[in-house]
Scaffold this active site. Structure first.
Site, mmCIF file in Angstrom:
data_model
loop_
_atom_site.group_PDB
_atom_site.id
_atom_site.type_symbol
_atom_site.label_atom_id
_atom_site.label_comp_id
_atom_site.label_asym_id
_atom_site.label_seq_id
_atom_site.Cartn_x
_atom_site.Cartn_y
_atom_site.Cartn_z
ATOM 1 N N GLU A 138 -9.005 -10.019 3.828
ATOM 2 C CA GLU A 138 -9.400 -8.646 3.482
ATOM 3 C C GLU A 138 -10.775 -8.640 2.834
ATOM 4 O O GLU A 138 -11.041 -9.380 1.873
ATOM 5 C CB GLU A 138 -8.353 -8.007 2.540
ATOM 6 C CG GLU A 138 -8.750 -6.575 2.158
ATOM 7 C CD GLU A 138 -7.629 -5.738 1.570
ATOM 8 O OE1 GLU A 138 -6.469 -6.199 1.542
ATOM 9 O OE2 GLU A 138 -7.926 -4.602 1.147
ATOM 10 N N LYS B 262 4.957 -11.310 3.122
ATOM 11 C CA LYS B 262 3.521 -11.545 2.858
ATOM 12 C C LYS B 262 3.323 -11.594 1.354
ATOM 13 O O LYS B 262 3.937 -10.818 0.622
ATOM 14 C CB LYS B 262 2.657 -10.430 3.465
ATOM 15 C CG LYS B 262 1.171 -10.594 3.124
ATOM 16 C CD LYS B 262 0.272 -9.744 3.984
ATOM 17 C CE LYS B 262 0.118 -8.306 3.547
ATOM 18 N NZ LYS B 262 -0.405 -8.112 2.174
ATOM 19 N N GLU C 84 0.083 -12.398 -1.769
ATOM 20 C CA GLU C 84 -1.357 -12.505 -2.018
ATOM 21 C C GLU C 84 -1.671 -13.767 -2.814
ATOM 22 O O GLU C 84 -0.925 -14.136 -3.727
ATOM 23 C CB GLU C 84 -1.843 -11.277 -2.794
ATOM 24 C CG GLU C 84 -1.649 -9.977 -2.021
ATOM 25 C CD GLU C 84 -2.184 -8.757 -2.757
ATOM 26 O OE1 GLU C 84 -2.798 -8.903 -3.827
ATOM 27 O OE2 GLU C 84 -1.971 -7.638 -2.238
ATOM 28 N N SER D 210 0.843 -1.207 0.000
ATOM 29 C CA SER D 210 0.000 0.000 0.000
ATOM 30 C C SER D 210 0.874 1.251 0.000
ATOM 31 O O SER D 210 0.393 2.344 -0.315
ATOM 32 C CB SER D 210 -0.937 0.002 1.217
ATOM 33 O OG SER D 210 -0.221 -0.280 2.398
HETATM 34 O O1 KIV Z 1 -0.391 -3.429 1.619
HETATM 35 C C1 KIV Z 1 -1.022 -3.408 2.683
HETATM 36 O O2 KIV Z 1 -1.047 -2.396 3.396
HETATM 37 C C2 KIV Z 1 -1.763 -4.600 3.057
HETATM 38 C C3 KIV Z 1 -2.671 -4.507 4.246
HETATM 39 C C4 KIV Z 1 -3.832 -3.681 3.906
HETATM 40 C C5 KIV Z 1 -3.057 -5.836 4.743
HETATM 41 O O3 KIV Z 1 -1.651 -5.596 2.427
#
Ligand code: KIV
Length: 277
Positions: free
Chosen positions: A186, A118, A120, A50
């Site tokens: 999410e 992390k 997706e 993000s």
């Molecule tokens: O990129 C991000 O900030 C995220 C969160 C919203 C979980 O993946």
């Protein structure tokens, strides 16, 4: 959580062991000063992709690069001494093959000091998650609305409504079986988030999901009211720093134009050094 309640930086295994316990507190951060603010209060600080939208003004997360994630990961790491840092894998850095994912995840961990990455995806990414976790790379999964897939999902829509619930449930099972130590849910219906939380053995971390999840995460600029381009329904504002900053900058501009800033206390005298101020 109070700062004194934490003694050491949690590891992915510690986070896994928190399943069903006191909810995990998670926020994003992208810079050292904000990381320092989040550190005493959070179990996990996520350097989310993000960052592309929040700090770089991109229209989506698709334009985020490995270089951006590494740079912001390094900045956040300098601000943390208590919370665990997870860094997002950007679009295009892991989908091609498990080998590509390993190469880029290892770069992120080596260059930033992140405890985990992390990524997706659900069923389709399970072999990649297995490949990483069996090679010393802890993975936080992210299912439901996966913003890197907006072009195939058709926008930022709620996922898992009606018959689509089975797909999201299968994704949750797949990433848990593949060895992820936690999973972000999410924008899924609360009842589905509760069902997934009851069903999988790993902590669920909700964003637009349910208070019944094992933890919650928000984008820090959303909850501080600093990012105001749009406000997702789930992004509760705990402060209005954007408005406060606007007022402060307007006051500064007015004082500069009126020559009332700088005032006497902000300027220096011409006396010899050491004699007077
Ligand atoms: O990129 C991000 O900030 C995220 C969160 C919203 C979980 O993946």
């Amino acid at each position: 959580m109070s700062a004194s309640a934490k003694s050491k930086i949690p590891t992915p295994s510690d986070i896994l062991a928190r399943k069903g316990g006191t909810p995990l507190v998670c926020l994003t951060a992208y810079t050292t000063p904000v990381a320092q603010l989040t550190d005493p209060h959070c179990d996990i600080v996520l350097v989310g992709d993000s960052v592309g939208m929040v700090l770089h003004g991109l229209p989506s997360t698709l334009g985020v690069t490995m270089e951006m994630m590494v740079l912001h990961g390094q900045a956040v790491a300098r601000g943390l001494s208590q919370a665990m840092m997870v860094v997002d894998m950007p679009f295009g850095s892991y989908e091609e093959s498990p080998e590509q994912a390993f190469r880029n995840a290892a770069t992120i961990m080596r260059d930033t000091g992140a405890a985990a990455v992390k990524l997706e995806g659900g069923v389709e990414m399970a072999p990649t998650i297995r490949h990483l976790t069996s090679r010393s790379i802890p993975v936080m999964a992210h299912i439901g609305l996966t913003p890197q897939a907006i072009n195939t999902l058709g926008g930022y829509k709620v996922q898992g409504r009606g018959d689509d619930a089975a797909r999201v449930l299968a994704d949750a099972d797949a990433v848990a079986q593949a060895g992820a130590f936690s999973v972000v849910l999410e924008k899924v219906p609360a009842v589905l988030a509760d069902q997934i939380t009851a069903q999988v053995a790993i902590p669920t971390i909700g964003i637009g999901a349910s208070a019944g999840c094992d933890g919650q995460i928000l984008v820090v600029d959303d909850m501080l009211g600093l990012f105001t381009a749009f406000k997702p329904k789930f992004a509760k504002r705990y402060a209005t720093l954007g408005q406060d900053a606007d007022k402060a900058i307007a006051a500064y501009a007015e004082e500069v134009r009126a020559r009332s800033f700088p005032a006497a206390e902000h300027v220096f005298g011409a006396d010899v050094p050491g004699a007077a101020k």
